[in-house]
Design a protein around this motif. Sequence first.
Motif, short mmCIF file in Angstrom:
data_model
loop_
_atom_site.label_atom_id
_atom_site.label_comp_id
_atom_site.label_asym_id
_atom_site.label_seq_id
_atom_site.Cartn_x
_atom_site.Cartn_y
_atom_site.Cartn_z
N CYS A 49 35.87 -15.54 29.32
CA CYS A 49 36.53 -15.36 30.61
C CYS A 49 35.65 -15.95 31.70
O CYS A 49 34.49 -15.54 31.86
CB CYS A 49 36.79 -13.88 30.87
SG CYS A 49 37.97 -13.15 29.72
N VAL B 231 48.38 -15.30 39.27
CA VAL B 231 46.94 -15.32 39.01
C VAL B 231 46.61 -14.10 38.16
O VAL B 231 46.78 -12.96 38.60
CB VAL B 231 46.12 -15.27 40.32
CG1 VAL B 231 44.62 -15.19 40.02
CG2 VAL B 231 46.41 -16.49 41.19
N LYS B 232 46.20 -14.31 36.94
CA LYS B 232 45.81 -13.20 36.08
C LYS B 232 44.42 -12.71 36.47
O LYS B 232 43.61 -13.45 37.02
CB LYS B 232 45.83 -13.64 34.61
CG LYS B 232 47.21 -14.06 34.12
CD LYS B 232 47.17 -14.47 32.66
CE LYS B 232 48.55 -14.85 32.16
NZ LYS B 232 48.53 -15.23 30.73
N THR C 126 39.40 -16.25 34.53
CA THR C 126 40.34 -17.14 33.85
C THR C 126 39.94 -17.30 32.39
O THR C 126 38.79 -17.09 32.02
CB THR C 126 40.38 -18.53 34.52
OG1 THR C 126 39.05 -19.08 34.52
CG2 THR C 126 40.87 -18.42 35.95
#
Length: 386
Positions: A232, A171-172, A226
């Motif tokens: 984002c 998960v960024k 995300t």
Amino acid sequence: MFFNNLLTSSLLLAATASALPAEVERRATNQYLTNSHTAITELQTFYNSPRPGFWSAGWWNTANCLTLLADLRAKDSSSFLTSITDGPNGVFKHTLNSQNKDSTGALAWDDFFDDQLWWVVALVKTYDVTKDSSFLKTANDSFNAITLNDKPSNNPCGGLANAYPSEKYLVKSSTIATVLYVEAAALLATRYPAQKTYFINQAKTQWSWITQNILIDGIMQGDALTGNPPSCGNNHAFLTYIEGVALQALVALYHATNDASYLTTADTLATKLLSGKYGMMDNNKIALEFCDNDLSCNPDTAQFKGIMMRGLRTLRDAKPSAAGGQIKSFLTKNADSIWANSRQSGTNLLGQKWAGPFALGSSQALQLSSHSSATMALVEAALANM
């Protein structure tokens, strides 16, 4: 086996040891402490030999079990608790000695940064209790490994990832990894005076990202960002453990910097949280995770609520008037509900739904997460009443 002997002796001492007069008096005036001891006795039935999680197959869950014992041990020197935690065969030392480390001395059981950061926090708290420098050194080495390996280029939306890029469940721009990093850095700042400026700067840099992207209208919203700049995305999810870690991070930043504005921010967050408007408690102000009502929690999400309680109690310790002074009553109300409505008769196993009725998943991992999370709530209520 060593593990079974430790478990047996711990339970036997809990059941049969004669309490000292001071212990009797303290427990008589703090029912939450008595209930915590009972819940910890049940918790220790999960303590077994499989590595890496002595209480659970989940490595980060074990870090939280270690933290709840360290939190209580900081104020509770009863023979009951010390027989479990202290000494060369106690769970503190044994749990650390049995961990995998890499060549730098950093913990290296899995490739999740957030898991490692839960351990950094747990080891710092255990160091505070034991004054054994090996706990603090491992915490510092593990923090440094995360700082080195979490590449900003891998997170186009900022913050920290939760794992190495090759991890299947990467998960960024992970909120929980980032806010845990802030807490860990701030905790280390006050324990490594010579490196205080470095750790504070690390914490402030990531807290700035939190305030710009996740701390929205005074409360934490979203478990990750995300996409790519300038698009984002934020799902504005409300998760109890993210709120709890944010409160702990803010208090740690206050202690590291002596900047009271961090407590003001935490006060606002706690006030919003306890308003009940964000789905993290029911109409009676009993903590509630999104997956509780249909019992769809997994061993991760079942752990969350106790972490929120720890964050609230941590804030109350630093600022008793926070959230209009209602934190203590919230902690005790939830502890009362758990004990009366979410406890299995005969075993004292604590369930997932704190408002009741008692309900628990069938897997051992899920049972441990639910029980340890509820035990955290009991411990935090006990600490609030000390």
